[in-house]
Design an enzyme around this catalytic site. Structure first.
Site, PDB file in Angstrom:
ATOM      1  CB  SER A   1      -0.944  -0.044   1.215  1.00 37.90           C
ATOM      2  OG  SER A   1      -1.948   0.930   1.084  1.00 37.90           O
ATOM      3  CG  ASN A   2      -0.362   4.662  -1.252  1.00 42.60           C
ATOM      4  OD1 ASN A   2      -1.034   5.397  -0.535  1.00 42.60           O
ATOM      5  ND2 ASN A   2      -0.857   4.089  -2.338  1.00 42.60           N
ATOM      6  CB  SER A   3       2.371   7.423   3.128  1.00 46.39           C
ATOM      7  OG  SER A   3       3.542   6.710   2.993  1.00 46.39           O
TER       8      SER A   3
END
Ligand code: C5P
Length: 208
Positions: A21-23
């Site tokens: 995923s990402n931030s």
């Protein structure tokens, strides 16, 4: 207007319990939804996983993966006047997700990734009279890269943020943004996401 907003990250599963995923916090998408509601627009909010509470009055469509987000956008796009694509869609997903939890037996584990569809690019190809808004996070050549995305994805305007130096566009703090129009006008703003959301909805209304 009937405004379709996407928010948050997507999760791309490696096995049933692990994902890439990402931030993204989703904060901007939820602020955009609130700003649009305050102006009396009808809002559908398609959101990846975030701890945020959907604002009262939106049609809320929770999704997890990029492919789910694409399906949800395709479902609501035909009846929308405006798409604001603020989600941080994962660019890649595991090519062959494993059905069972992977055991930690290997010293080096390789996960092959496959490119996800670009939801906004696809939407741009069937734009019609809709207003399309995209985002760009860049570490270099911010304006040139954002302008290229704006053209390639057939957008009305793009909101770009630099990931260089101290500028941190994640979350709810003040940061630097550049808004670039289809005509090539470049506007720099320094503000928090609430203010930025109002500016974005203002811009969309002025095009409509
Ligand atoms: O090309 P890039 O990922 O930098 O473009 C960012 C913009 O494109 C954002 O508005 C994002 O929501 C959208 N996007 C998308 N589908 C993807 C990747 C990005 O709609 N797979």
């Amino acid at each position: 207007m009937r405004i379709l907003i996407t928010a948050g990250p997507t999760r791309e599963f490696i096995d049933p319990v692990r994902f890439i995923s990402n931030s993204s916090t989703g904060f901007l998408g939820y602020e955009l939804a609130k700003a649009a509601l305050r102006r009396g627009h009808k809002v559908t909010l398609i959101s990846g996983p975030t701890p945020l509470t959907p604002p009262k009055g939106v049609k809320f469509v929770p999704v997890i993966t990029a492919l789910e987000m694409r399906a949800a956008v395709n479902r609501f796009y035909p009846s929308s006047d405006c798409l604001i694509m603020s989600a941080a869609v994962a660019d890649y997903r595991p090519a062959a997700p494993v059905g069972k939890k992977i055991k930690k037996t290997k010293e080096i584990l390789t996960v092959r990734l496959k490119k996800n569809p670009d939801i906004l690019l696809e939407a741009g190809k069937k734009k019609g009279k809709r207003i399309l808004v995209g985002f760009a996070l860049e570490t270099e050549n911010l304006i040139a890269n954002a302008k290229e995305k704006l053209r390639r994805k057939n957008l009305d305007f793009i909101v770009a943020a630099s990931l260089r130096g101290k500028n941190n566009p994640f979350g709810d703090k003040k940061s630097h943004f550049v808004i670039i129009s289809r005509e090539g006008k470049v506007k720099k703003v320094v503000c928090d996401k609430r203010k930025l959301s109002n500016i974005i909805i203002d811009n969309a209304e002025s095009i409509h």
